[in-house]
Write an enzyme that holds these catalytic residues in place. Sequence first.
Site, PDB file in Angstrom:
ATOM      1  N   ASP A  13      51.287  25.201  -8.494  1.00 28.08           N
ATOM      2  CA  ASP A  13      51.507  24.990  -7.054  1.00 28.08           C
ATOM      3  C   ASP A  13      50.407  24.011  -6.599  1.00 28.08           C
ATOM      4  OD1 ASP A  13      49.485  26.989  -7.404  1.00 28.08           O
ATOM      5  OD2 ASP A  13      49.745  27.669  -5.335  1.00 28.08           O
ATOM      6  N   HIS A 251      39.522  28.613 -10.660  1.00 32.13           N
ATOM      7  CA  HIS A 251      40.534  29.624 -10.990  1.00 32.13           C
ATOM      8  C   HIS A 251      41.519  29.109 -12.059  1.00 32.13           C
ATOM      9  CE1 HIS A 251      39.381  32.039  -7.486  1.00 32.13           C
ATOM     10  NE2 HIS A 251      39.563  31.003  -6.692  1.00 32.13           N
TER      11      HIS A 251
HETATM   12  C1  BDR Z   1      44.760  31.028  -6.750  1.00 34.10           C
HETATM   13  O1  BDR Z   1      45.387  30.810  -5.493  1.00 34.10           O
HETATM   14  C2  BDR Z   1      45.571  29.436  -5.277  1.00 34.10           C
HETATM   15  O2  BDR Z   1      45.094  29.100  -4.025  1.00 34.10           O
HETATM   16  C3  BDR Z   1      44.746  28.719  -6.307  1.00 34.10           C
HETATM   17  O3  BDR Z   1      45.342  27.485  -6.677  1.00 34.10           O
HETATM   18  C4  BDR Z   1      44.697  29.684  -7.438  1.00 34.10           C
HETATM   19  O4  BDR Z   1      45.819  29.539  -8.269  1.00 34.10           O
HETATM   20  C5  BDR Z   1      43.430  31.695  -6.535  1.00 34.10           C
HETATM   21  O5  BDR Z   1      43.589  32.957  -5.969  1.00 34.10           O
HETATM   22 CA    CA Z   2      47.224  27.568  -8.075  1.00 35.42          CA
END
Ligand code: BDR
Ligand code: CA
Length: 325
Positions: A13, A251
């Site tokens: 995403d 992340h």
């Molecule tokens: C996740 O949420 C999204 O905002 C980031 O891309 C990551 O995949 C972190 O909680």
């Molecule tokens: Ca993400």
Amino acid sequence: MLTDTAKIILDLDTGIDDTLALSYVLASPDAELIGITGTYGNVVVDHGVSNDLRLLAMYGREDIPVFKGIDHPSTAESFAVPPDSEIFHGANGTGNAEIPAQTDRQAESRSSVDFIIESVRKYPKGELTIVPTGALTTIAAVLEQAPDIVDKIRIVLMGGSLTQPGNVGPFAEANINQDPEAANAVFASGADITMVGLDVTTQVLMTKDDTKALRETGTPVGKFLADMTDYYIGISEQEDGDNYQGGCNLHDPLAAAVAIDPTLVTTLATNLMVETEGPQRGRTIGDPSRILQEPKTTKVALTVEAQRFHTQFMDRLLNLAKASK
Ligand code: BDR
Ligand code: CA
């Protein structure tokens, strides 16, 4: 015969840290990105896919196909980007930094669901890993439509949290929270899943020293990655309060790295579920009804070799930025 190169499908995403995950996989000599599937979360699917196509053009990798995924949660008619996601990733998904490339290329006409199912069937078990870094709606649809691949698919996902609070509420992590029902179905499927959640992703950071090094490559790609990540660091400092640790969390890149090299983390094997009701909706927790069930199919990453990951991540990103035009 299995090869030493990890074949990867990224389900993104895109998203700042999604962009960094994509960059990391492209920069990894031990990985081969066979396709990108677009999910929703930080941005809507069309926007994420457009970012993916431009990023691949930026890296001169227009040989890699991009597919659209399901564009809304399984329990809703539509999806709008939550205000917090727009704050963290900017309205364009890349922290208001402009991707320095355009393309006329479009997403493939086949769906993400079909591409993932065909790919899992095509490669020997263990050779291909699906890396979801957004909402799990598409992955749940894959497992529902093709239950025969449940024993073959390998998933390393960014999402959830077992030992840390959530990041969109006291319990829920953002990706799981987009579609808790879909996430619960994925964990309940019995597929081989490694959960790279906030337990470990909050331990890996990118700092201003890192963005300075990227900027000093003097390339448009280095500048773009630095501008984008500086935005993420700034917004993390603004929003994380006392939890700010001096940088932004990597992340999605950590999930991608674990897909390529599982020894970066140690894991706890358990049968996981996602709460779908009440104030704990979106929480990832051990499933009491399957506590004794073997094999335990989800490996939850609980410790990470943060320094080793960081060194490898920056080495690879700097090489990629330097090699770009
Ligand atoms: C996740 O949420 C999204 O905002 C980031 O891309 C990551 O995949 C972190 O909680
Ligand atoms: Ca993400």
